[in-house]
Design an enzyme around this catalytic site. Structure first.
Site, mmCIF file in Angstrom:
data_model
loop_
_atom_site.group_PDB
_atom_site.id
_atom_site.type_symbol
_atom_site.label_atom_id
_atom_site.label_comp_id
_atom_site.label_asym_id
_atom_site.label_seq_id
_atom_site.Cartn_x
_atom_site.Cartn_y
_atom_site.Cartn_z
ATOM 1 N N ALA A 48 -6.473 -5.377 12.323
ATOM 2 C CA ALA A 48 -7.374 -4.455 13.020
ATOM 3 C C ALA A 48 -8.727 -5.087 13.319
ATOM 4 C CB ALA A 48 -7.547 -3.179 12.195
ATOM 5 N N GLN A 49 -9.254 -5.877 12.366
ATOM 6 C CA GLN A 49 -10.585 -6.448 12.563
ATOM 7 C C GLN A 49 -10.631 -7.366 13.777
ATOM 8 O OE1 GLN A 49 -13.656 -6.133 11.370
ATOM 9 N NE2 GLN A 49 -12.947 -4.365 10.224
ATOM 10 N N GLU A 57 0.828 -1.204 0.000
ATOM 11 C CA GLU A 57 0.000 0.000 0.000
ATOM 12 C C GLU A 57 0.868 1.262 0.000
ATOM 13 O OE1 GLU A 57 -3.007 0.009 2.976
ATOM 14 O OE2 GLU A 57 -4.181 -1.556 1.980
ATOM 15 N N ASP A 85 -2.967 -7.147 18.989
ATOM 16 C CA ASP A 85 -1.657 -7.698 18.635
ATOM 17 C C ASP A 85 -0.917 -8.300 19.819
ATOM 18 O OD1 ASP A 85 -1.942 -6.934 15.990
ATOM 19 O OD2 ASP A 85 -1.047 -4.966 16.316
#
Length: 366
Positions: A238-239, A94, A223
Site C-alpha cells: 500500500a505504501q 494477520e 500493484d
C-alpha cells in the site's frame, strides 16, 4: 481503450462501451488473487483483496459456528470448526491471528452447544518461514506468537488439492469447510488493455515519472505497475501505491499549471508491520526491529493517523479502547450488502438468526 484518441470505454449495470475522454489517465486497478495456475481452487478458497471479500470471509467464519451450533452430529463439528489459511505472508499471518482472537475472546461464551475454543486454525505455506519479507528473528517471533494463540503452522509444504471437503497437504487430508486463500496475487490486465510492454508478472513497465513509455499522459501506479529502484523491483504494498498516487497527482498539477516537473519518483520505505493477534505486532524499518506491544501500538497509531477525517480517527480510537478494556464487540453480526433476500431463500442459519433477534437473543452480540 483507445490511447491515440484518448478514450476509455466503461460499462455499468445498464450500459456498455461508453466512451469517456481524458486528458490524463491514471490506472490504479490493483491486483487480484493468483492461484498459481490452479484456478479450480478459487471456488473452494476465496481470497481477501477488498472490503467485500473481508465481509464475505467474516460471514463465512461466523456461519460455520452457527452451523456447528445447529448440527446434531458432534463428528461434523470438527470439520465445520476447522479453518485453513493457505499462505503465511502478512495477510495470512494477520488473518490467522485475528481468527484466533475472535474465537478465544469474542465467541468463547456465545454458544450453548459447542465450545468455540475447540476450533482448529491451520496456516499452511510452502516456504520455510512465515512473513517472508521480515528478518528471521521477527519471523520466528511471529510464528511463536501464532502457536501461543493456538494456530497450527505448517511450513515447507504447499497444498496439493482444495475441494469441498478441505485440503490435502503433503499427502495428508485436512477436513475443513472453510478454506481461505492468502497466498499470491496477480495484477489487473492493464497491460493487455494498454497493449504495452509488461514484465514476467504481467505488470506494466513504467518510467521513473510513472508514465507509460511513449504515452506521457498515461500513468500506472500500485500493484499494476513494474518499477525498479536501486536495481530491485518495488513491492506491491500500500505504501508504494500511496506515494506513487501522490506523485502522479503532483506531476499532473504542475503540467496543467505550466510548471516544471518534479524530480523522478523515489519510494521512501517507512518500514513494514504485521499484526499477530491483539496487542502484538512485528515492525521492521531499516536496521530497527521491534516486536510485541510496542510494535502493536506503533501499528495502531499509524493506522489511526492515516484515516481521512478527525471524527473518524476519534471514533476508531474510542472503539478500540472499548474493545481492549471490555473485550466486547459486535462479533456475531452476519452482514449482507446485496439487498433483502426473501425469507424462503435465506440459509437456515440466517433464518435462525432472524428468529433469535425477533424473540430475544441469548447473547449480547447476537
Amino acid at each position: 481503450m483507445d490511447k491515440e484518441k484518448k478514450f476509455v470505454f466503461v460499462q455499468n449495470a445498464d450500459r456498455e462501451g461508453v466512451a469517456v475522454p481524458y486528458d490524463y489517465l491514471v490506472l490504479a486497478t490493483g491486483a487480484t488473487h493468483s492461484y498459481f495456475g490452479r484456478n479450480e481452487f478459487e471456488k473452494h478458497a476465496p481470497g481477501l483483496k477488498s472490503l467485500a471479500d473481508a465481509v464475505a470471509i467474516r460471514n463465512r467464519i461466523l456461519q460455520a459456528f452457527e452451523q456447528a451450533e445447529a448440527e446434531e452430529d458432534p463428528r461434523v463439528h470438527r470439520d465445520l470448526l476447522t479453518f485453513v489459511l493457505v499462505g503465511a505472508g502478512p495477510a495470512g499471518v494477520e488473518m490467522a491471528g485475528a481468527i484466533a482472537v475472535l474465537v478465544r475472546n469474542s465467541l468463547r461464551t456465545q454458544f450453548r452447544r459447542i465450545d468455540p475454543t475447540s476450533a482448529r486454525i491451520v496456516l499452511v505455506d510452502m516456504a520455510n518461514k512465515v512473513l517472508g519479507p521480515f528478518s528471521d528473528d521477527l519471523s520466528r517471533a511471529a510464528k511463536q506468537r501464532l502457536e501461543t494463540l493456538g494456530v497450527e503452522v505448517r511450513l515447507g509444504h504447499g497444498v496439493d488439492l482444495i475441494d469441498d471437503d478441505g485440503v490435502v497437504v503433503a499427502g495428508e487430508r485436512i477436513a475443513s469447510k472453510t478454506v481461505i486463500w492468502t497466498a499470491g496475487v496477480a495484477p489487473s490486465p492493464a497491460g493487455k488493455w494498454l497493449n504495452v510492454e509488461t514484465d514476467r508478472a504481467v505488470r506494466v513497465r513504467i518510467q521513473q515519472n510513472l508514465t507509460v513509455p511513449e504515452y506521457p499522459d498515461i500513468f500506472v501506479v500500485g500493484d499494476t505497475a513494474a518499477l525498479n529502484q536501486d536495481g530491485k523491483p518495488l513491492a506491491g504494498v500500500a505504501q508504494v501505491a500511496m506515494q506513487q498516487g501522490r506523485y502522479a497527482g503532483l506531476l499532473i498539477r504542475r503540467r496543467v499549471n505550466g510548471q516544471s516537473e518534479p524530480r523522478p519518483f523515489r519510494y521512501f520505505d517507512k518500514g513494514t508491520m504485521a499484526v499477530v493477534g491483539q496487542g502484538y505486532a512485528v515492525l521492521q524499518t531499516g536496521a530497527v526491529q521491534v516486536k510485541g506491544l510496542p510494535a502493536w501500538l506503533a501499528w495502531a497509531g499509524v493506522h489511526i493517523l492515516f484515516l481521512g477525517q478527525t471524527g473518524l480517527r476519534i471514533s476508531v480510537f474510542l472503539q478500540w479502547m472499548w474493545i481492549l478494556l471490555t473485550g466486547q464487540r459486535g462479533s456475531r453480526l452476519i452482514v449482507h450488502h446485496h439487498g433483502t433476500v426473501p425469507a424462503a431463500e435465506r440459509p437456515t442459519t440466517e433464518l435462525n438468526l432472524a428468529r433469535a433477534d425477533q424473540y430475544g437473543s441469548p447473547g449480547p452480540d447476537r
